[in-house]
Every structure is written in C-alpha cells, then in structure tokens.
Design a protein around this motif. Sequence first.
Motif, PDB file in Angstrom:
ATOM      1  N   GLU A  68      59.972 -19.752  24.199  1.00 41.48           N
ATOM      2  CA  GLU A  68      59.686 -21.175  23.952  1.00 41.48           C
ATOM      3  C   GLU A  68      59.574 -21.949  25.257  1.00 41.48           C
ATOM      4  OE1 GLU A  68      62.468 -24.775  23.928  1.00 41.48           O
ATOM      5  OE2 GLU A  68      63.172 -23.226  22.563  1.00 41.48           O
ATOM      6  N   ASP A  69      60.508 -21.690  26.185  1.00 39.91           N
ATOM      7  CA  ASP A  69      60.485 -22.398  27.468  1.00 39.91           C
ATOM      8  C   ASP A  69      59.238 -22.056  28.279  1.00 39.91           C
ATOM      9  OD1 ASP A  69      62.874 -23.534  26.783  1.00 39.91           O
ATOM     10  OD2 ASP A  69      64.101 -22.201  28.001  1.00 39.91           O
ATOM     11  N   THR A  70      58.774 -20.813  28.143  1.00 36.74           N
ATOM     12  CA  THR A  70      57.535 -20.428  28.809  1.00 36.74           C
ATOM     13  C   THR A  70      56.377 -21.275  28.295  1.00 36.74           C
ATOM     14  OG1 THR A  70      58.295 -18.142  29.062  1.00 36.74           O
ATOM     15  CG2 THR A  70      55.930 -18.524  29.248  1.00 36.74           C
ATOM     16  N   ALA A  71      56.275 -21.402  26.971  1.00 39.37           N
ATOM     17  CA  ALA A  71      55.204 -22.186  26.362  1.00 39.37           C
ATOM     18  C   ALA A  71      55.295 -23.660  26.752  1.00 39.37           C
ATOM     19  CB  ALA A  71      55.245 -22.037  24.845  1.00 39.37           C
ATOM     20  N   VAL A  72      56.519 -24.196  26.740  1.00 38.13           N
ATOM     21  CA  VAL A  72      56.727 -25.599  27.092  1.00 38.13           C
ATOM     22  C   VAL A  72      56.239 -25.892  28.507  1.00 38.13           C
ATOM     23  CG1 VAL A  72      58.510 -27.307  27.630  1.00 38.13           C
ATOM     24  CG2 VAL A  72      58.605 -26.053  25.481  1.00 38.13           C
ATOM     25  N   ASN A  73      56.623 -25.048  29.451  1.00 39.31           N
ATOM     26  CA  ASN A  73      56.251 -25.294  30.843  1.00 39.31           C
ATOM     27  C   ASN A  73      54.761 -25.068  31.098  1.00 39.31           C
ATOM     28  OD1 ASN A  73      58.755 -25.909  32.666  1.00 39.31           O
ATOM     29  ND2 ASN A  73      59.450 -24.375  31.198  1.00 39.31           N
ATOM     30  N   LEU A  74      54.158 -24.144  30.370  1.00 41.54           N
ATOM     31  CA  LEU A  74      52.708 -23.964  30.486  1.00 41.54           C
ATOM     32  C   LEU A  74      51.970 -25.196  29.953  1.00 41.54           C
ATOM     33  CD1 LEU A  74      52.203 -20.226  29.459  1.00 41.54           C
ATOM     34  CD2 LEU A  74      51.961 -21.229  31.741  1.00 41.54           C
ATOM     35  N   ALA A 132      72.142 -16.889  31.896  1.00 37.45           N
ATOM     36  CA  ALA A 132      72.747 -18.130  32.391  1.00 37.45           C
ATOM     37  C   ALA A 132      72.303 -18.422  33.819  1.00 37.45           C
ATOM     38  CB  ALA A 132      74.275 -18.025  32.326  1.00 37.45           C
ATOM     39  N   LEU A 133      72.255 -17.403  34.661  1.00 38.65           N
ATOM     40  CA  LEU A 133      71.817 -17.578  36.037  1.00 38.65           C
ATOM     41  C   LEU A 133      70.360 -18.010  36.095  1.00 38.65           C
ATOM     42  CD1 LEU A 133      72.368 -17.350  39.058  1.00 38.65           C
ATOM     43  CD2 LEU A 133      71.779 -14.922  38.913  1.00 38.65           C
ATOM     44  N   VAL A 134      69.526 -17.362  35.297  1.00 36.43           N
ATOM     45  CA  VAL A 134      68.102 -17.705  35.269  1.00 36.43           C
ATOM     46  C   VAL A 134      67.896 -19.143  34.804  1.00 36.43           C
ATOM     47  CG1 VAL A 134      65.921 -17.242  34.068  1.00 36.43           C
ATOM     48  CG2 VAL A 134      67.268 -15.350  34.982  1.00 36.43           C
ATOM     49  N   ASN A 135      68.579 -19.517  33.731  1.00 30.21           N
ATOM     50  CA  ASN A 135      68.419 -20.870  33.201  1.00 30.21           C
ATOM     51  C   ASN A 135      68.988 -21.930  34.135  1.00 30.21           C
ATOM     52  OD1 ASN A 135      67.045 -20.693  30.627  1.00 30.21           O
ATOM     53  ND2 ASN A 135      68.812 -19.545  29.903  1.00 30.21           N
ATOM     54  N   LEU A 136      70.056 -21.598  34.853  1.00 29.57           N
ATOM     55  CA  LEU A 136      70.607 -22.541  35.820  1.00 29.57           C
ATOM     56  C   LEU A 136      69.612 -22.800  36.939  1.00 29.57           C
ATOM     57  CD1 LEU A 136      72.935 -24.247  36.843  1.00 29.57           C
ATOM     58  CD2 LEU A 136      73.866 -22.210  37.961  1.00 29.57           C
ATOM     59  N   MET A 152      57.622 -34.887  29.229  1.00 39.13           N
ATOM     60  CA  MET A 152      57.239 -33.483  29.255  1.00 39.13           C
ATOM     61  C   MET A 152      58.217 -32.654  30.082  1.00 39.13           C
ATOM     62  SD  MET A 152      53.099 -33.650  29.517  1.00 39.13           S
ATOM     63  CE  MET A 152      53.165 -34.489  31.086  1.00 39.13           C
ATOM     64  N   VAL A 153      58.482 -33.092  31.304  1.00 39.77           N
ATOM     65  CA  VAL A 153      59.447 -32.382  32.137  1.00 39.77           C
ATOM     66  C   VAL A 153      60.845 -32.551  31.550  1.00 39.77           C
ATOM     67  CG1 VAL A 153      60.479 -32.224  34.429  1.00 39.77           C
ATOM     68  CG2 VAL A 153      58.022 -32.560  34.197  1.00 39.77           C
ATOM     69  N   GLY A 154      61.083 -33.703  30.917  1.00 39.29           N
ATOM     70  CA  GLY A 154      62.350 -33.896  30.223  1.00 39.29           C
ATOM     71  C   GLY A 154      62.560 -32.838  29.148  1.00 39.29           C
ATOM     72  N   ALA A 155      61.484 -32.483  28.458  1.00 36.40           N
ATOM     73  CA  ALA A 155      61.566 -31.436  27.443  1.00 36.40           C
ATOM     74  C   ALA A 155      62.005 -30.113  28.050  1.00 36.40           C
ATOM     75  CB  ALA A 155      60.202 -31.269  26.758  1.00 36.40           C
ATOM     76  N   ALA A 156      61.399 -29.760  29.160  1.00 42.90           N
ATOM     77  CA  ALA A 156      61.732 -28.496  29.819  1.00 42.90           C
ATOM     78  C   ALA A 156      63.153 -28.517  30.369  1.00 42.90           C
ATOM     79  CB  ALA A 156      60.735 -28.210  30.940  1.00 42.90           C
ATOM     80  N   TRP A 157      63.570 -29.660  30.938  1.00 43.96           N
ATOM     81  CA  TRP A 157      64.915 -29.756  31.510  1.00 43.96           C
ATOM     82  C   TRP A 157      65.980 -29.671  30.426  1.00 43.96           C
ATOM     83  CZ3 TRP A 157      68.981 -33.265  31.056  1.00 43.96           C
ATOM     84  CH2 TRP A 157      70.017 -33.096  31.990  1.00 43.96           C
ATOM     85  N   TYR A 158      65.764 -30.394  29.313  1.00 41.38           N
ATOM     86  CA  TYR A 158      66.725 -30.332  28.212  1.00 41.38           C
ATOM     87  C   TYR A 158      66.853 -28.908  27.685  1.00 41.38           C
ATOM     88  CZ  TYR A 158      67.251 -35.406  27.719  1.00 41.38           C
ATOM     89  OH  TYR A 158      67.551 -36.719  27.937  1.00 41.38           O
ATOM     90  N   ALA A 160      66.272 -26.043  29.301  1.00 41.57           N
ATOM     91  CA  ALA A 160      66.964 -25.189  30.277  1.00 41.57           C
ATOM     92  C   ALA A 160      68.456 -25.489  30.299  1.00 41.57           C
ATOM     93  CB  ALA A 160      66.355 -25.389  31.664  1.00 41.57           C
ATOM     94  N   ARG A 161      68.804 -26.773  30.244  1.00 38.84           N
ATOM     95  CA  ARG A 161      70.220 -27.152  30.244  1.00 38.84           C
ATOM     96  C   ARG A 161      70.933 -26.607  29.013  1.00 38.84           C
ATOM     97  NH1 ARG A 161      71.943 -32.960  28.348  1.00 38.84           N
ATOM     98  NH2 ARG A 161      71.310 -31.856  26.454  1.00 38.84           N
ATOM     99  N   ASN A 162      70.321 -26.764  27.843  1.00 41.50           N
ATOM    100  CA  ASN A 162      70.933 -26.263  26.622  1.00 41.50           C
ATOM    101  C   ASN A 162      71.032 -24.744  26.623  1.00 41.50           C
ATOM    102  OD1 ASN A 162      71.308 -28.809  25.605  1.00 41.50           O
ATOM    103  ND2 ASN A 162      69.560 -28.763  24.232  1.00 41.50           N
TER     104      ASN A 162
END
Length: 226
Positions: A68-74, A132-136, A152-158, A160-162
């Motif tokens: 999901e994070d891959t798709a979001v950032n793309l 955890a290391l990758v997401n951090l 948009m970047v807020g979506a990706a940051w939220y 990764a943080r979660n």
Amino acid sequence: MDSTPERSGSTQFGSGTPAAAQAGATTALRRTVLVVAAINAAYFVVEVAVALAIGSVALLADSVDFLEDTAVNLLIALALGWSLAARARVGRVLALVILLPAAAVVVQVVLKVGDPEAPAVAPLVLAAAGAALVNLVCALLLARIRAAGGSMVGAAWYAARNDVIINLAIIAMGFLTLLVGTGWPDIVLGVLIIVLNGRAALLVWRLAGEESLAARALAGEDLDDD
C-alpha cells in the motif's frame, strides 16, 4: 564582451528565480517519495514471504501495508506539482487506499479464528524488527518534506508512522505468543491493525478536506454557504 549579459540573464532566470526554486522543491519531493516507494516495494517481498511461510496474520497484514505504501508514494510522485484542488482529490483517494490492507486482514482473521495456530516466533520477530527499521527510515525521510507536500505526503507519513507502531506491536505479540502458545495474540493484533489503518485514513481525509477548502478560497468561492 558578450559574456556579462549572459551571466546576468542566468542569474535572473536561473536557479535563483521563484519558479526555478519551486521546480527544484518539486523535484526534491518527487525524488524522496520515489526512494520511499522503492524501499517499501523491496521489503514487501521480504515480509510477505516470511508471513506466508510461518502463517502469521499480523505479519501478512503488515506486508500488505508495504505494498500500500508503495502505491501511495508512486501516486504522490505523479501528482506533485498539481493544483490544490487536484491534490485534495488525490489525498482523498489515498485515504481510501490506506483502508485496503484492512480488507485483507479481515479475511485472514476470519480464517485464523477457525484454526488459531501460533506462528513461528523467531522469524516473526526478526521480520517485524526489520520492518520497523525500514518504516522508521521512511518516516524520517517523509517528515523532512511533510510540510511542503500537503495531504499527499501527509498520507505517506501517517502510513509510515503507523507502520512503525504496528511493527513494534508485532514484536511484542511474538514474545506474548511464546507465553500463551496459541495464535490468538496474532488474531487480536490483526484487529488492531484494522483500527490503526482506519484512523490514518480519517486523518488523511481531513487533511485533503483542508486543501479542498483552501483551493475553493483561492478560487474566490463563498465558503459560508457550506
């Protein structure tokens, strides 16, 4: 003799102009989110393989988060530089994308309830620690550009943080599994992942709404009628 005007023109229209600065900022944002997308795609392959091998619902849900994070950032890379209104629309799409892993978790939870076998703890903990290391790393990269990137970047940051929170919870669940000897901690954590994804989606939706209101204000619309 002719070189002086050329240098002057370069100063006027080169990297020091507002337009050039904006273009440079957009390029930096796009480069960052593409790096984050590549990192997420690579670890998705690792984590989904481990999750399927040991039969962990929580780890499988987390691997879907990487996809999901891959798709979001793309999507962010494609949308950067668009208008506020367009960015708000993309932000709302991303909010819905965040909910996709929850659907996968629901299916796996239903299946696991019928056979609550405990997953292998050692590979689970190691995979979750790596996640955890990758997401951090991804969260730190995105935090640097979060203010400039909007919803948009807020979506990706939220996301990764979660995901860092989820990874730490998976590690704790692994040790709890050693004590109880069943797959119920894995099932409970799967439900918690659904809740976290839902909350992240709501926060991103609200950010997108704020950008939508800003776009309408810039367009001169009367917001008092809403």
